[in-house]
Structures are given as C-alpha cells and as structure tokens.
Scaffold this motif. Structure first.
Motif: not given
Ligand code: HEC
Length: 117
Positions: A49, A52, A54-55, A63, A66
């Motif tokens: 990901v 910013r 979420s997907q 991500a 993170r």
C-alpha cells in the motif's frame, strides 16, 4: 535502461497528475517526489500500500506509511534495502534517479499531510 517504455509512461502519468492537482507550480523537489509516487504506483503497488489511505486487497509487503514511520527508515537505509537482494521481495533494478525519487516519496510519508494519495 531497463524499461524505456515504463519510464515514458511514468513521465506521462506524472504530467497528468501534476496537471490535475495543479502541482506544476511546485519546485523540483516536489516534482521528484511526484515522480517517486508515480514509479511506486507502477512497480510497488502490487505488493505494498503506497499512500496514506488503506486500500482493499492483500499485500505481501508492509505499507509504505508504516515503513516511513519506522525510526530506522532513513534515505540511506532505504537505498541499501532497494539495492540488496531479499528473500521475499524481488530485486527491482531501478535506475539511480528512479530509486532516489521513490525514496523521497516514502520519506515524505513521515511528515504530516501530503497532497499525494
Ligand atoms: C512482488 C512483491 C513486491 C514488490 C513488487 C515490491 N515489494 Fe517491497 N517488499 C515486499 C515484501 C514481501 C517485503 C517484506 C520483506 C521482508 O520483510 O523481508 C517488502 C519490504 C519492503 C520494504 C521494507 C523494508 C523494511 O525495512 O522492512 C521497503 C522499503 C520496500 N519493500 C520497498 C519497495 C519499493 C520501493 C518497491 C517498488 C519499487 C517494492 N518494495 C516492490 C514485496 C514487494
């Protein structure tokens, strides 16, 4: 010279992105980050990901948000990571300029607020 057509595609996408967000007035640093985002959407999105938000879907890699928030994440650390071999992540042979653009983009996620998704 690994993927000339991909590079052209990236340039076109970056142009479209800047046109649609009005970012064309931004300086070279911003252009570089936009280019990094464009490269990430093409080469990394399948496993990470990148933005910013979420997907939906399953991603094998962490991500980028993170990654950015880990204290150990610095420009040099990312450069070493991207140029080394991994067990679970394929080695992506980025041009140096592409790599620094992607790194700029990932590091930009450390800060608050970004106009990019
Ligand atoms: C085919 C799937 C795949 C693709 C494509 C991919 N990655 Fe990864 N990536 C992974 C996996 C899996 C991990 C976790 C690896 C590990 O922990 O050993 C990872 C981990 C990472 C990390 C974390 C390093 C850390 O310190 O934990 C970074 C940074 C990263 N990838 C960057 C990228 C970038 C930039 C791209 C695109 C240019 C990319 N990845 C494309 C699968 C992928």
């Amino acid at each position: 010279m690994t993927a000339p057509s991909g590079a052209v595609h990236a340039a076109v996408l970056a142009g479209l992105l800047m046109a649609s967000t009005g970012a064309s007035t931004a300086g070279p640093a911003e252009d570089h980050r936009v280019r990094g985002w464009t490269i990430a959407t093409q080469l990394c999105r399948q496993c990470h990901v990148i933005g910013r938000a979420s997907q939906p879907g399953a991603f094998v890699g962490p991500a980028f948000l993170r990654v950015a928030q880990m204290p150990s994440t610095t420009g040099p650390a990312l450069a070493v990571f991207l140029q080394s071999h991994h067990k679970r992540m394929p080695s992506l042979r980025l041009e140096r300029e592409e790599m620094t653009a992607v790194i700029d983009y990932i590091l930009s996620l450390k800060g608050a607020g970004t106009p990019l998704p």
